[in-house]
Design an enzyme around this catalytic site. Structure first.
Site, mmCIF file in Angstrom:
data_model
loop_
_atom_site.group_PDB
_atom_site.id
_atom_site.type_symbol
_atom_site.label_atom_id
_atom_site.label_comp_id
_atom_site.label_asym_id
_atom_site.label_seq_id
_atom_site.Cartn_x
_atom_site.Cartn_y
_atom_site.Cartn_z
ATOM 1 N N ASP A 116 -11.226 -2.531 -24.407
ATOM 2 C CA ASP A 116 -11.597 -2.451 -23.044
ATOM 3 C C ASP A 116 -11.621 -1.167 -22.620
ATOM 4 O O ASP A 116 -11.182 -0.100 -22.947
ATOM 5 C CB ASP A 116 -10.386 -3.333 -22.456
ATOM 6 C CG ASP A 116 -10.525 -4.638 -22.392
ATOM 7 O OD1 ASP A 116 -11.667 -5.350 -22.835
ATOM 8 O OD2 ASP A 116 -9.478 -5.483 -21.950
ATOM 9 N N GLU B 247 3.116 -8.073 8.935
ATOM 10 C CA GLU B 247 3.057 -6.882 8.976
ATOM 11 C C GLU B 247 4.026 -5.916 7.935
ATOM 12 O O GLU B 247 3.752 -4.680 7.941
ATOM 13 C CB GLU B 247 3.500 -6.095 10.356
ATOM 14 C CG GLU B 247 2.253 -6.198 11.289
ATOM 15 C CD GLU B 247 1.414 -7.430 11.402
ATOM 16 O OE1 GLU B 247 0.226 -7.607 10.984
ATOM 17 O OE2 GLU B 247 2.188 -8.424 11.807
ATOM 18 N N PRO C 293 0.935 -1.117 0.062
ATOM 19 C CA PRO C 293 -0.074 0.098 0.052
ATOM 20 C C PRO C 293 0.891 1.201 0.109
ATOM 21 O O PRO C 293 0.178 2.448 -0.174
ATOM 22 C CB PRO C 293 -0.780 -0.052 1.356
ATOM 23 C CG PRO C 293 -0.954 -1.530 1.707
ATOM 24 C CD PRO C 293 0.532 -1.777 1.155
ATOM 25 N N ARG D 51 -3.464 -10.492 -20.167
ATOM 26 C CA ARG D 51 -4.272 -10.253 -21.338
ATOM 27 C C ARG D 51 -3.823 -8.963 -22.287
ATOM 28 O O ARG D 51 -4.305 -8.915 -23.163
ATOM 29 C CB ARG D 51 -5.702 -9.736 -20.827
ATOM 30 C CG ARG D 51 -5.548 -8.641 -19.813
ATOM 31 C CD ARG D 51 -6.980 -8.589 -18.797
ATOM 32 N NE ARG D 51 -8.104 -8.864 -19.725
ATOM 33 C CZ ARG D 51 -8.631 -8.023 -20.287
ATOM 34 N NH1 ARG D 51 -7.744 -6.884 -20.913
ATOM 35 N NH2 ARG D 51 -9.597 -8.178 -21.074
HETATM 36 C C1 9WO Z 1 -0.362 -4.976 8.549
HETATM 37 C C2 9WO Z 1 -0.757 -4.448 9.412
HETATM 38 C C3 9WO Z 1 -1.386 -4.707 10.718
HETATM 39 C C4 9WO Z 1 -1.596 -3.970 11.544
HETATM 40 C C5 9WO Z 1 -1.487 -2.628 11.262
HETATM 41 C C6 9WO Z 1 -0.966 -2.049 9.974
HETATM 42 C C7 9WO Z 1 -0.718 -3.035 9.276
HETATM 43 N N1 9WO Z 1 -0.275 -2.855 8.055
HETATM 44 C C8 9WO Z 1 -0.104 -4.174 7.145
HETATM 45 C C9 9WO Z 1 0.329 -4.463 6.004
HETATM 46 O O1 9WO Z 1 0.408 -3.504 5.357
HETATM 47 N N2 9WO Z 1 0.785 -5.728 5.677
HETATM 48 C C10 9WO Z 1 1.206 -5.936 4.547
HETATM 49 C C11 9WO Z 1 0.407 -7.211 3.827
HETATM 50 C C12 9WO Z 1 2.757 -6.136 4.298
HETATM 51 C C13 9WO Z 1 3.050 -6.279 2.896
HETATM 52 C C14 9WO Z 1 2.167 -7.360 1.982
HETATM 53 N N3 9WO Z 1 0.839 -7.130 2.498
HETATM 54 C C15 9WO Z 1 -0.006 -6.327 1.646
HETATM 55 C C16 9WO Z 1 0.229 -5.901 0.330
HETATM 56 N N4 9WO Z 1 -1.054 -5.977 2.071
HETATM 57 N N5 9WO Z 1 -1.540 -5.245 1.127
HETATM 58 C C17 9WO Z 1 -0.843 -5.245 0.077
HETATM 59 C C18 9WO Z 1 -1.118 -4.425 -1.088
HETATM 60 C C19 9WO Z 1 -0.403 -4.626 -2.292
HETATM 61 C C20 9WO Z 1 -0.573 -3.969 -3.346
HETATM 62 N N6 9WO Z 1 -1.786 -2.900 -3.458
HETATM 63 C C21 9WO Z 1 -2.564 -2.783 -2.533
HETATM 64 C C22 9WO Z 1 -2.315 -3.737 -1.242
#
Ligand code: 9WO
Length: 256
Positions: free
Chosen positions: A169, A116, A89, A154
């Site tokens: 698309d 995390e 993120p 794709r």
């Molecule tokens: C876990 C967490 C737990 C308690 C408070 C904050 C927290 N943040 C996270 C977190 O960001 N965990 C991630 C899980 C670690 C890297 C992989 N993970 C992930 C990637 N979650 N969401 C994505 C992601 C990737 C690309 N686009 C959107 C979301």
């Protein structure tokens, strides 16, 4: 194209490699997905990939060592143009134009985090780019990697049955898609728009273009703001705006 995924749960990637359009692209050799498991690059008896966070707090952090070793192995096994992308993120929000550009590379390495997060020194030393799908948190990067792989698959030449359909698309022309209809002609007391039954292909193309412009204007005005519309498109959109709709209930009412 070769996509190399660094992941602790390689089985998850089977969702894209074995099913649908992406599965067919794999079977036809247009796309090759390989996985690299950081657990295979540990040296202790417990094959430890995670540890507690320095500074405290709940949850675990992926250790830099096994991740870096897995990425090094992936780099050695991947085409020379493969960039290393960590999905999180915190990354750059990606869009179709970036994926279209990267779909022309011979290789790409996607790193999937868990827990995390990952040790920041792994990102600093082993990652070229950080990408985000949007502002939400998943349980791990694998689903994000599968989204990227699907979108890239794709875009591979010949991946779609109908050669033209990738270009038609949503987003290919930076417009949202027009509405679609199939049988029956009446559903829930709603008729299919008459123009689509007319057999007049020019009128159908014009209607679809107008719907695409109108829906983009109504739902995603910021996309239209960044586009230069032809005079014909401007006229189509002005005509759309004069038609009645939820946002413009009075328009088109001739007796008002
Ligand atoms: C876990 C967490 C737990 C308690 C408070 C904050 C927290 N943040 C996270 C977190 O960001 N965990 C991630 C899980 C670690 C890297 C992989 N993970 C992930 C990637 N979650 N969401 C994505 C992601 C990737 C690309 N686009 C959107 C979301």
């Amino acid at each position: 194209m070769e996509v190399h995924a660094v992941t602790l749960i390689p089985e998850l990637l089977m969702a894209v490699t074995e099913h649908g359009v992406t599965g067919r692209a794999v079977r036809r050799g247009l796309l090759d997905v390989r996985t690299w498991n950081p657990r295979d690059y540990t040296h202790d008896a417990h094959r430890t990939v995670d540890d507690r966070a320095y500074g405290g707090g709940p949850g675990m952090v992926l250790k830099a060592g096994p991740l870096s070793a897995a990425v090094a192995a992936a780099r050695a096994g991947a085409p020379a143009d493969a960039r290393v992308v960590y999905l999180s993120p915190q990354g750059r929000p990606i869009e179709q134009s970036l994926l279209r550009a990267r779909s022309r590379a011979a290789g790409l390495i996607l790193v999937c985090g868990r827990y995390e997060g990952v040790d920041e020194r792994f990102i600093e030393t082993s990652v070229d780019e950080e990408w985000s799908l949007g502002d939400y948190v998943l349980s791990g990067g694998e689903l994000a990697a599968m989204v990227v792989i699907d979108a890239l698959a794709r875009l591979q030449p010949g991946a779609l049955g109908d050669a033209g359909s990738a270009e038609q698309d949503s987003f290919s022309g930076a417009l949202l898609d027009h509405p679609h209809y199939t049988r029956p002609e009446v559903f829930a007391a709603r008729r299919v728009p008459a123009v689509l039954l007319s057999g007049d292909h020019a009128a159908i193309a014009r209607w679809r273009r107008q719907q695409a412009l109108g829906r983009t204007w109504r739902r995603r005005p910021e996309l239209l703001a960044g586009m230069r519309l032809s005079e014909a498109d401007v006229r189509l959109l002005e005509e759309y705006k004069r038609q009645p709709g939820d946002d413009n209930p009075g328009a088109g009412d001739s007796d008002e």
